[in-house]
Design an enzyme around this catalytic site. Structure first.
Site, PDB file in Angstrom:
ATOM      1  N   MET A 215       0.897  -1.164   0.000  1.00 63.52           N
ATOM      2  CA  MET A 215       0.000   0.000   0.000  1.00 63.52           C
ATOM      3  C   MET A 215       0.928   1.205   0.000  1.00 63.52           C
ATOM      4  SD  MET A 215      -3.018  -0.967   2.738  1.00 63.52           S
ATOM      5  CE  MET A 215      -3.492   0.747   2.850  1.00 63.52           C
ATOM      6  N   THR A 216       1.201   1.728  -1.184  1.00 64.85           N
ATOM      7  CA  THR A 216       2.230   2.757  -1.312  1.00 64.85           C
ATOM      8  C   THR A 216       1.901   4.037  -0.554  1.00 64.85           C
ATOM      9  OG1 THR A 216       1.264   3.492  -3.403  1.00 64.85           O
ATOM     10  CG2 THR A 216       3.063   1.887  -3.517  1.00 64.85           C
ATOM     11  N   CYS A 217       0.636   4.400  -0.459  1.00 65.11           N
ATOM     12  CA  CYS A 217       0.279   5.645   0.237  1.00 65.11           C
ATOM     13  C   CYS A 217       0.509   5.539   1.738  1.00 65.11           C
ATOM     14  CB  CYS A 217      -1.158   6.042  -0.059  1.00 65.11           C
ATOM     15  SG  CYS A 217      -2.368   4.788   0.404  1.00 65.11           S
ATOM     16  N   GLN A 218       0.571   4.317   2.266  1.00 68.86           N
ATOM     17  CA  GLN A 218       0.788   4.104   3.700  1.00 68.86           C
ATOM     18  C   GLN A 218       2.160   3.496   4.006  1.00 68.86           C
ATOM     19  OE1 GLN A 218      -1.270   5.131   6.150  1.00 68.86           O
ATOM     20  NE2 GLN A 218      -2.464   6.057   4.519  1.00 68.86           N
TER      21      GLN A 218
END
Length: 104
Positions: free
Chosen positions: A69-72
């Site tokens: 989960m790149t945004c997290q």
């Protein structure tokens, strides 16, 4: 979930020190969607987190690929039985997923 002392997390960090700089670069693009900021892992906001990705059965979990989960800055990592399997599955996921972030 995992703790920093979990064997699979320790094995992951061991692998990250053993792979080539190019493989490391691809891993961090896979994890974050970009290159690491100045200061490395410690400066990631939100911080780098490893969470367990599980299947319905132990055997099925061994077949799963890690995901991110790149945004997290979350790495979803199955609990693989061996270091070799962790390396194989991680590199497969990294190599298949890294090019997805080349926007035009």
């Amino acid at each position: 979930g995992y703790a920093i002392t979990s064997s699979v997390v320790q094995t992951l960090f061991e692998l990250l020190t053993e792979i080539t700089p190019e493989q490391q670069r691809k891993f961090f693009v896979f994890l974050t969607g970009t290159q690491l900021p100045i200061g490395g892992l410690a400066s990631l906001k939100p911080p780098f987190t490893v969470v367990r990705k599980s299947g319905d059965k132990k055997e099925a979990e061994q077949e799963l690929l890690p995901s991110a989960m790149t945004c997290q800055n979350y790495l979803k990592l199955p609990q693989y039985d061996t270091k070799e399997l962790l390396f194989q599955k991680l590199m497969q996921a990294v190599n298949e997923g890294t090019d997805a972030f080349h926007f035009t």
